[in-house]
Design a protein around this motif. Structure first.
Motif, PDB file in Angstrom:
ATOM      1  N   ASN A 116      28.158   5.672  42.532  1.00  0.00           N
ATOM      2  CA  ASN A 116      26.719   5.911  42.403  1.00  0.00           C
ATOM      3  C   ASN A 116      26.439   7.186  41.621  1.00  0.00           C
ATOM      4  N   SER A 117      27.204   8.239  41.906  1.00  0.00           N
ATOM      5  CA  SER A 117      27.021   9.520  41.213  1.00  0.00           C
ATOM      6  C   SER A 117      27.354   9.385  39.728  1.00  0.00           C
ATOM      7  N   LEU A 118      28.465   8.717  39.436  1.00  0.00           N
ATOM      8  CA  LEU A 118      28.871   8.522  38.037  1.00  0.00           C
ATOM      9  C   LEU A 118      27.861   7.654  37.292  1.00  0.00           C
ATOM     10  N   GLY A 119      27.347   6.644  37.987  1.00  0.00           N
ATOM     11  CA  GLY A 119      26.375   5.764  37.355  1.00  0.00           C
ATOM     12  C   GLY A 119      25.098   6.485  36.985  1.00  0.00           C
ATOM     13  N   LYS A 120      24.609   7.332  37.882  1.00  0.00           N
ATOM     14  CA  LYS A 120      23.382   8.082  37.595  1.00  0.00           C
ATOM     15  C   LYS A 120      23.580   9.052  36.429  1.00  0.00           C
ATOM     16  N   ALA A 121      24.822   9.522  36.258  1.00  0.00           N
ATOM     17  CA  ALA A 121      25.112  10.446  35.160  1.00  0.00           C
ATOM     18  C   ALA A 121      25.386   9.710  33.844  1.00  0.00           C
ATOM     19  N   GLY A 122      25.367   8.379  33.885  1.00  0.00           N
ATOM     20  CA  GLY A 122      25.635   7.610  32.667  1.00  0.00           C
ATOM     21  C   GLY A 122      27.104   7.450  32.347  1.00  0.00           C
ATOM     22  N   LEU A 132      27.258  -0.257  40.888  1.00  0.00           N
ATOM     23  CA  LEU A 132      27.727  -0.698  39.569  1.00  0.00           C
ATOM     24  C   LEU A 132      26.567  -1.194  38.700  1.00  0.00           C
ATOM     25  N   LEU A 133      25.684  -1.977  39.296  1.00  0.00           N
ATOM     26  CA  LEU A 133      24.510  -2.431  38.544  1.00  0.00           C
ATOM     27  C   LEU A 133      23.653  -1.245  38.122  1.00  0.00           C
ATOM     28  N   GLY A 134      23.532  -0.254  39.043  1.00  0.00           N
ATOM     29  CA  GLY A 134      22.773   0.951  38.697  1.00  0.00           C
ATOM     30  C   GLY A 134      23.421   1.723  37.561  1.00  0.00           C
ATOM     31  N   ALA A 135      24.755   1.765  37.545  1.00  0.00           N
ATOM     32  CA  ALA A 135      25.461   2.454  36.463  1.00  0.00           C
ATOM     33  C   ALA A 135      25.188   1.785  35.120  1.00  0.00           C
ATOM     34  N   LEU A 136      25.267   0.460  35.094  1.00  0.00           N
ATOM     35  CA  LEU A 136      25.002  -0.270  33.850  1.00  0.00           C
ATOM     36  C   LEU A 136      23.555  -0.094  33.405  1.00  0.00           C
ATOM     37  N   TYR A 137      22.645  -0.107  34.365  1.00  0.00           N
ATOM     38  CA  TYR A 137      21.225   0.046  34.024  1.00  0.00           C
ATOM     39  C   TYR A 137      20.957   1.442  33.475  1.00  0.00           C
ATOM     40  N   SER A 138      21.552   2.463  34.106  1.00  0.00           N
ATOM     41  CA  SER A 138      21.373   3.834  33.615  1.00  0.00           C
ATOM     42  C   SER A 138      21.968   4.010  32.228  1.00  0.00           C
ATOM     43  N   GLY A 139      22.998   3.221  31.914  1.00  0.00           N
ATOM     44  CA  GLY A 139      23.612   3.284  30.593  1.00  0.00           C
ATOM     45  C   GLY A 139      22.948   2.379  29.570  1.00  0.00           C
ATOM     46  N   ASN A 140      21.752   1.849  29.912  1.00  0.00           N
ATOM     47  CA  ASN A 140      20.971   0.983  29.007  1.00  0.00           C
ATOM     48  C   ASN A 140      21.708  -0.299  28.629  1.00  0.00           C
ATOM     49  N   ARG A 141      22.609  -0.733  29.499  1.00  0.00           N
ATOM     50  CA  ARG A 141      23.372  -1.961  29.242  1.00  0.00           C
ATOM     51  C   ARG A 141      22.770  -3.089  30.079  1.00  0.00           C
ATOM     52  N   TYR A 142      21.562  -3.477  29.699  1.00  0.00           N
ATOM     53  CA  TYR A 142      20.788  -4.419  30.502  1.00  0.00           C
ATOM     54  C   TYR A 142      21.400  -5.816  30.489  1.00  0.00           C
ATOM     55  N   GLY A 143      21.960  -6.229  29.352  1.00  0.00           N
ATOM     56  CA  GLY A 143      22.623  -7.527  29.294  1.00  0.00           C
ATOM     57  C   GLY A 143      23.823  -7.581  30.229  1.00  0.00           C
ATOM     58  N   ASP A 144      24.581  -6.467  30.304  1.00  0.00           N
ATOM     59  CA  ASP A 144      25.734  -6.413  31.210  1.00  0.00           C
ATOM     60  C   ASP A 144      25.289  -6.457  32.670  1.00  0.00           C
ATOM     61  N   VAL A 145      24.117  -5.883  32.949  1.00  0.00           N
ATOM     62  CA  VAL A 145      23.576  -5.953  34.318  1.00  0.00           C
ATOM     63  C   VAL A 145      23.388  -7.416  34.718  1.00  0.00           C
ATOM     64  N   LEU A 146      22.775  -8.181  33.847  1.00  0.00           N
ATOM     65  CA  LEU A 146      22.511  -9.589  34.163  1.00  0.00           C
ATOM     66  C   LEU A 146      23.804 -10.394  34.252  1.00  0.00           C
ATOM     67  N   ARG A 147      24.776 -10.093  33.397  1.00  0.00           N
ATOM     68  CA  ARG A 147      26.056 -10.813  33.458  1.00  0.00           C
ATOM     69  C   ARG A 147      26.798 -10.503  34.758  1.00  0.00           C
TER      70      ARG A 147
END
Length: 460
Positions: free
Chosen positions: A237-243, A270-285
């Protein structure tokens, strides 16, 4: 049994203090409170002196039997003879806190400190006892004060000391103090337990200090600990928020290699990490993968992450499918979820679909909020559905954000006359427009004045 016991004094044929101390010790350990008390008082009256060990054992016996007043009487006699130890004070302070409350124990502790007892008699056990009392009451202010006094009196903290300090500071959201206690523990050469490391990782997560959290996690592995799923989830969660998406997934791989099964918190991180990294397609996959393989772990948070990504990608049709799946699965669908779907319709310029979602939302007895109306109005403005905009405005309580949004939309779409009328209505209701609204109205008023002047000159 709160009242004071009346001692029954004996004539002592035995005069050996060591033998008498052993008898008091044996009676106290056997919980023969009356006999132990009477023997101790007889020893005192005879001018003899029981050992410190025997006295402490008698105190424990009295306190076990809820005879606090009698224990305090023995305690005072021990203080007069300067026959106390850290264990003595720890027993009494803990009993006072349990019987009379933490404030009474803190008051007694403060009085003992004022008399200079702390420098000579208090050890780490006494300080740990007081910090524990503060921890139970969530009194982090006094816990910090006692911790500082402990260091001033040149008493070194133990693993228990720092365990208590980190726990209370984390629980009371005093993250900097929690990290200070952890760093001091490391400096003193003490090895933190797994619980302390997990607590500090959680603290780092709250403060966004992912590099420190990662360092502590690596220390856990080097120390032979098997980090729990909780610690792994906190770090992800911490790594995801930091991108730091790649690092987050490396920790996820480690979770699986350690034999831990990922849970809903893992997937959410993990979904939050992808979302914070602007990887919205990867979130859905990833969401679809979870739905196929771990369908039972799907919850509201995971669905909302997917809906947020749909809004970002303007995937209004997919957001509708997810909404339908949420409703058919029996999950309670909150206002925020409907807002994400309406937002996806807004981005995709599908105002009529947004209106249908809004009507369905109301039919489901889900109350719209200001964000619902703002998104819906923006969608209708871009679709030039002015009648629907006016109808929404008529059925909603006056709100300055709604008026600003509609007026600005009207100006940008060339409906300056309607914007001016709505602006006047807004001012009549006592709503204060924002700077952008005022600037647009002033700009359009100037343009209208110029046009009227040109017409007048042309006619002349």
């Amino acid at each position: 049994m709160v009242g004071l016991l009346e001692p029954r004094l004996y004539f002592l044929e035995e005069r050996d203090e060591q033998v008498l101390s052993k008898r008091i010790l044996s009676l106290s350990r056997s919980n023969k409170v009356r006999s132990a008390f009477d023997l101790y008082m007889s020893v005192e009256v005879s001018g003899l002196q029981a050992s410190l060990h025997a006295c402490n054992s008698l105190l424990s016996c009295l306190l076990r039997n809820q005879l606090l007043d009698d224990a305090l009487r023995i305690f005072d006699m021990m203080k007069e003879k300067e026959m106390t130890s850290g264990h003595t004070y720890s027993l009494i302070l803990k009993a006072v806190a349990n019987t009379r409350g933490s404030d009474s124990a803190l008051k007694m502790f403060g009085e003992l400190e004022a008399k200079g007892v702390a420098k000579n008699c208090f050890d780490a056990i006494v300080y740990n006892t007081m910090i524990s009392i503060c921890a139970k009451a969530n009194n982090w202010v006094q816990a910090e004060r006692i911790w500082r006094n402990m260091k001033e009196n040149h008493q070194s903290g133990t693993t228990i000391t720092y365990n208590l300090l980190v726990s209370i500071f984390v629980r009371c959201d005093q993250n900097e103090l929690a990290l200070d206690a952890y760093h001091e523990m490391i400096q003193d050469g003490l090895k933190p337990s797994e619980d302390i490391m997990i607590a500090v990782i959680v603290t780092c997560t709250k403060d966004g200090k992912w590099s420190l959290a990662l360092s502590i996690f690596q220390n856990m592995l080097e120390s032979g600990f098997n980090p729990s799923t909780t610690a792994c989830n906190a770090l992800i969660n911490s790594l995801g928020k930091a991108g730091e998406v790649e690092l987050a997934f490396k920790v996820y791989d480690l979770v699986r290699s350690l034999g831990h099964a990922p849970d809903t918190y893992t997937w959410n991180a993990l979904l939050g990490a992808l979302y914070s990294g602007n990887r919205y397609g990867d979130v859905l996959r990833l969401f679809e993968s979870i739905k196929r393989e771990q369908n039972s772990q799907l919850n509201l948070h995971l669905y909302n992450k997917a809906l947020m990504s749909c809004r970002r990608l303007a995937l209004w049709d997919q957001s509708l499918q997810l909404l339908w799946q949420m409703e058919t699965s029996g999950l309670p669908v909150p206002t925020a979820s409907y807002n994400f779907v309406i937002g996806a319709c807004e981005v995709a310029r599908k105002p009529k679909v947004a209106l249908q979602v809004y009507e369905h939302m109301v039919h489901q007895n889900c109350t719209p909020d200001i964000f619902t109306y703002l998104s819906l109005i923006r969608a209708c403005i871009w679709g030039s559905l002015w009648a629907e905009v006016e109808e929404i405005l008529e059925h909603v309580a006056p709100d300055v954000s709604l008026y600003n949004t509609i007026i600005q939309g009207m100006c940008l779409r060339g409906k300056t006359t309607s914007a001016r009328k709505l602006y006047m209505k807004m001012r009549e209701r006592g709503l204060k427009p924002d700077g952008k609204t005022r600037a647009l109205m002033l700009q359009n008023f100037t343009k209208d004045s110029v046009r009227q002047g040109n017409r007048y000159r042309f006619r002349k």
